[in-house]
Scaffold this motif. Structure first.
Motif, short mmCIF file in Angstrom:
data_model
loop_
_atom_site.label_atom_id
_atom_site.label_comp_id
_atom_site.label_asym_id
_atom_site.label_seq_id
_atom_site.Cartn_x
_atom_site.Cartn_y
_atom_site.Cartn_z
N CYS A 43 0.84 -1.21 0.00
CA CYS A 43 0.00 0.00 0.00
C CYS A 43 0.87 1.25 0.00
CB CYS A 43 -0.91 -0.01 1.22
SG CYS A 43 -1.99 -1.45 1.28
N LEU A 44 2.00 1.21 0.70
CA LEU A 44 2.91 2.35 0.74
C LEU A 44 3.49 2.63 -0.64
CD1 LEU A 44 4.28 4.58 2.36
CD2 LEU A 44 6.09 2.93 2.93
N ALA A 45 3.87 1.58 -1.37
CA ALA A 45 4.41 1.76 -2.72
C ALA A 45 3.36 2.39 -3.64
CB ALA A 45 4.90 0.43 -3.28
N GLY A 50 2.05 7.77 -6.54
CA GLY A 50 1.17 8.81 -7.09
C GLY A 50 0.49 8.30 -8.34
N GLY A 51 0.67 8.97 -9.45
CA GLY A 51 0.08 8.55 -10.72
C GLY A 51 0.95 7.58 -11.49
N ASP A 52 2.19 7.39 -11.07
CA ASP A 52 3.10 6.47 -11.76
C ASP A 52 2.79 5.03 -11.37
OD1 ASP A 52 4.40 8.68 -12.84
OD2 ASP A 52 5.84 8.77 -11.19
#
Length: 181
Positions: A43-45, A50-52
């Motif tokens: 979840c952190l990754a 962001g949008g990447d």
């Protein structure tokens, strides 16, 4: 006789202290969690990408806890979860699998926790039940054979009175079972 009475009174006092009713309870959404022989994305990754496109950061042979639910009988205080620890003894291994999640990784388990300015796993006063909306992943488990193993998930934190700011430590646990096929 006086010594016996003192021992009896002391043991009754200690027994009443040790059976104190917990205000906070924790539950997980699955009874037996399968061990997956692949990598995963935490979840952190996902939050940090962001949008990447996020990259896999969970080691192969992982299990995931889809939802963690926190319930309180008295919701008049703020519940702040400091960290979670999962410990499961694996058959044939001398050390248990241990997975600890805190800080930003813990806050990322719920979008509103991560979006707050403090990135703190906090459940507001007045909220009796709350749950994560992103799974907790634990990876890097060596599994050469089929097994079922049970352990515990512990939650460490505190409840804070919003008026007096008085804090009460919280330490609760729930059973957890994983299975390798």
């Amino acid at each position: 006789m006086k010594k016996i009475l003192c021992v009896l009174v002391a043991s009754l006092f200690l027994a009443s202290c040790s059976t104190e009713d917990q205000n906070v309870e924790v539950a997980i959404s699955s009874s037996s969690l399968p061990l997956i022989p692949a990598t995963a994305i935490s979840c952190l990754a996902v939050q940090n990408a962001g949008g990447d496109a996020p990259t896999a950061d969970i080691s192969p042979s992982y299990f995931k806890v889809p939802t963690i639910t926190f319930s309180r009988k008295d919701a008049s205080k703020i519940l702040i979860i400091a960290f979670l620890r999962i410990s499961i003894p694996i058959p044939g291994s001398s050390t248990p699998v241990t997975c600890e999640v805190g800080g930003d990784a813990l806050a990322a388990l719920k979008s509103t926790w991560f979006a707050s300015s403090t990135k703190e796993a906090a459940i507001a006063a007045g909220t009796a039940t709350d749950a994560t909306d992103c799974p907790l992943y634990c990876g890097g488990i060596q599994a050469d054979t089929q097994f079922t193993a049970s352990g515990t998930m512990e939650v460490f934190g505190l409840e804070r009175d919003p008026t007096s700011l008085e804090e009460t430590p919280v330490r609760i646990q729930t059973p957890i079972t994983i299975q390798s096929y």
